[in-house]
Design an enzyme around this catalytic site. Structure first.
Site, mmCIF file in Angstrom:
data_model
loop_
_atom_site.group_PDB
_atom_site.id
_atom_site.type_symbol
_atom_site.label_atom_id
_atom_site.label_comp_id
_atom_site.label_asym_id
_atom_site.label_seq_id
_atom_site.Cartn_x
_atom_site.Cartn_y
_atom_site.Cartn_z
ATOM 1 N N LYS A 37 109.349 93.659 27.909
ATOM 2 C CA LYS A 37 108.443 93.576 29.060
ATOM 3 C C LYS A 37 107.163 92.836 28.688
ATOM 4 C CE LYS A 37 105.780 97.218 30.080
ATOM 5 N NZ LYS A 37 104.351 96.962 30.353
ATOM 6 N N ASN A 38 106.570 93.201 27.558
ATOM 7 C CA ASN A 38 105.276 92.642 27.180
ATOM 8 C C ASN A 38 105.367 91.221 26.647
ATOM 9 O OD1 ASN A 38 103.911 94.975 27.943
ATOM 10 N ND2 ASN A 38 104.150 95.908 25.918
ATOM 11 N N CYS A 131 99.051 101.820 34.433
ATOM 12 C CA CYS A 131 98.942 103.210 33.996
ATOM 13 C C CYS A 131 97.499 103.566 33.669
ATOM 14 C CB CYS A 131 99.805 103.442 32.754
ATOM 15 S SG CYS A 131 101.572 103.393 33.063
ATOM 16 N N ARG A 136 90.449 100.082 29.658
ATOM 17 C CA ARG A 136 90.959 98.835 29.091
ATOM 18 C C ARG A 136 90.137 97.696 29.678
ATOM 19 N NH1 ARG A 136 97.447 99.379 29.640
ATOM 20 N NH2 ARG A 136 96.969 100.359 31.620
ATOM 21 N N ASP A 321 101.922 102.481 21.981
ATOM 22 C CA ASP A 321 102.950 102.699 23.000
ATOM 23 C C ASP A 321 104.028 103.689 22.577
ATOM 24 O OD1 ASP A 321 101.954 101.213 25.070
ATOM 25 O OD2 ASP A 321 103.018 99.385 24.544
ATOM 26 N N ARG A 413 108.779 101.095 35.303
ATOM 27 C CA ARG A 413 107.958 99.936 34.957
ATOM 28 C C ARG A 413 108.388 99.308 33.636
ATOM 29 N NH1 ARG A 413 102.823 101.135 33.576
ATOM 30 N NH2 ARG A 413 102.645 98.900 33.288
#
Length: 435
Positions: A37-38, A131, A136, A321, A413
Site C-alpha cells: 500500500k505504502n 487513522c 502527523r 506499523d 484500508r
C-alpha cells in the site's frame, strides 16, 4: 457477487460489516503477500508527472488504493483496474484540486501535493484524513516544497499552492526522516531545474520503489533507500511499466498470525530483507525462522516467549506499523513484554479492545507493558485504526470462543480480503453483512 446490506441514518448510507472469528485454530500452510500500500500510493500520485500511459502491476485491492484511483479520476486522468493491474493515462489531467471528501478518506493523499504542484504549477487541497494514531504534522512537507520554490498559502484548513517561477533544486535537510515529506520532495524535484539533495531522508523500501519507478520514467534519482537522496532534475518524463514491491507490514501480520496460534506458515511473495528488525523479535519470542530471497517459513512456539523491550524507530528499525500486531502476540506470552512507541503518540488505541478480551496491559505515555495471560476470550470489539484492527483479528484467532470485529473500513484500508487469506490456512473467520 457479495451481497451487501446498508443502513440509512439521516440520509447517509452506511455499509455494516463485521468479522466473525472462531478462535483456537492453529494456522498451517502457505499464504501470499499482496503489493505494498505504502509503495503503490506515491507511485499512483507520481503517474501524474509524466502526462502519459502507465501500467502498474501487483497493486493491492484495498480501500486506500480505491481512494487514490478516485483522486486520479477526479483530476481528469483515465484509469482502468483489472485485478491487481492498474493503468493510468495522465495526459488528460485537467484538475489541480482534490475535494475534502476524498482527502478525508486517507492520510496518504497528501503525497499528491508534490506531483500536482510540479505538473500543474498549482494545487489546492485540504489537510488529509486517515487513522487517528496521533499528530502527523505536514509542516516538514510544506517547508521542503517551499525550499524548491513552491508558494503555499494556508487558509481555513486549505492549502493553496502555486509556482510563479520554475522550481529549482535545493539542499534540504529534514528534521525527521519523514516518509511522506521525502516522497513529496522527490515528486516535486524530479522535474525541477538543477540538483536537489535530501538529507536525513526516509530510507524505507517504499522510497526506493518510488525512485525505481521515477527512473523508469526518465528521472535521475540516486541514493533512494539511504539517508541522502540526490535528484537531478529533467525537462520531462515519460510513461512506464512497474511492479509494486510486496507489503512488508502485511507479511509481518501473517507471520504474527502463525506466532499467536502456534502454527507453521510459509509466507510467500515477500522480501525478508525488508523486515529484518521484526524477524529478530519473532526469534526472541521463540519462533523458528527460515528465510529465502522471497519467502519466510515460521514455526511458532506455544505459548510464545515475551518480547523484553521493543522500541520503534525509523527504517531499518522496528516499524511503528507492526507495534499493534506484535502486542497481540504478547498478550498470551509466557511473561512480560514492553513496547515503546517513538513515532506516534497514540498507537495504543486498540489496547482497550484487547483488555475486553482478557489481556493484561498497562499504558504509560509511549510505553505499553503487557503481562501475558493464559488465554484470551472472544468478545465484541471494534477496529480503532488500520493496524489496531489487525491486532484484534490476531487476538481473535487465539481467543477462546467467538470474536466479533466491527468498523471494518479501517482494516480494509490496508489488507486485501484478510478473512479469505487467513481462512486459506486454517482460520475460521468470515465477513458478515448485517441488515
Amino acid at each position: 457477487m457479495k451481497k451487501t446490506y446498508y443502513n440509512f441514518i439521516e440520509g447517509v448510507l452506511f455499509v455494516l460489516e463485521k468479522l466473525v472469528i472462531q478462535g483456537l485454530n492453529t494456522l498451517n500452510g502457505e499464504i501470499a503477500v499482496h503489493g505494498a500500500k505504502n509503495s503503490a500510493l506515491p507511485i499512483l500520485a507520481a503517474s501524474i508527472l509524466n502526462g502519459s500511459k502507465n501500467l502498474l502491476y501487483n497493486c493491492p485491492r484495498i480501500k486506500d488504493i480505491d481512494c487514490a484511483v478516485k483522486i486520479l479520476n477526479r483530476l481528469g486522468c483515465a484509469t482502468k483496474q483489472n485485478g491487481s493491474i492498474i493503468s493510468i493515462d495522465s495526459y488528460s489531467l485537467s484538475g489541480y484540486d482534490i475535494p475534502e471528501s476524498l482527502m478525508a478518506e486517507m492520510r496518504g493523499s497528501i503525497v499528491f501535493l508534490g506531483a500536482l504542484t510540479a505538473r500543474c504549477k498549482k494545487a489546492r487541497i485540504c489537510y488529509p484524513g486517515g487513522c487517528e494514531i496521533g499528530q502527523r504534522p505536514i509542516d516538514i512537507h510544506l517547508e521542503g516544497l517551499r525550499r524548491l520554490g513552491v508558494i503555499i498559502d494556508e487558509e481555513h484548513g486549505m492549502l493553496n499552492c502555486r509556482v510563479d517561477k520554475p522550481l529549482t533544486g535545493a539542499k534540504i535537510s529534514l528534521p525527521f526522516p519523514s516518509v511522506g515529506a521525502t516522497e513529496n520532495i522527490m515528486l516535486a524535484a524530479v522535474t525541477a531545474r538543477g540538483e536537489t539533495v535530501i538529507g536525513n531522508a526516509a530510507a524505507e523500501p517504499e522510497i526506493a520503489d518510488l525512485a525505481d519507478y521515477l527512473n523508469k520514467c526518465g528521472a535521475i534519482v540516486r541514493g533512494a533507500g539511504e539517508n541522502t537522496i540526490y535528484i537531478q532534475g529533467v525537462a520531462e518524463l515519460h510513461g512506464a511499466e512497474h511492479t509494486i514491491i510486496p507489503d512488508r507490514i502485511v507479511a509481518c501480520t501473517y507471520l504474527c498470525a502463525a506466532a499467536i496460534t502456534g502454527g507453521s506458515l510459509l509466507v510467500k511473495n515477500m522480501n525478508p530483507l525488508h523486515i529484518e528488525a521484526v524477524l529478530e523479535l519473532f526469534e526472541q519470542s521463540g519462533c523458528r525462522m527460515m528465510t529465502e530471497p522471497d519467502r519466510v517459513h515460521i514455526t511458532a512456539k506455544k505459548p510464545p516467549d515475551p518480547i523484553h523491550t521493543a522500541r520503534t524507530l525509523p527504517y531499518p528499525g522496528f516499524p511503528t506499523d507492526i507495534v499493534a500486531p506484535m502486542t497481540a502476540i504478547a498478550t498470551i506470552a509466557d511473561g512480560t513484554s514492553i513496547f515503546v512507541e517513538n513515532i506516534f503518540e497514540n498507537r495504543y488505541k486498540h489496547v482497550a479492545e484487547l483488555i475486553k478480551m482478557g489481556a493484561d496491559i498497562s499504558v504509560e505515555g509511549r510505553a505499553a507493558v503487557i503481562r501475558g495471560v493464559d488465554r484470551l476470550y472472544g468478545a465484541s470489539v471494534k477496529a480503532t485504526d488500520l493496524r489496531g484492527g489487525a491486532a484484534l483479528v490476531l487476538a481473535g484467532l487465539a481467543a477462546e470462543g467467538t470474536t466479533y470485529i466491527t468498523e471494518m473500513p479501517h482494516i480494509d484500508r490496508g489488507y486485501e480480503c484478510i478473512e479469505k487469506s487467513l481462512s486459506s490456512v486454517g482460520a475460521k473467520i468470515t465477513r458478515l453483512c448485517t441488515p
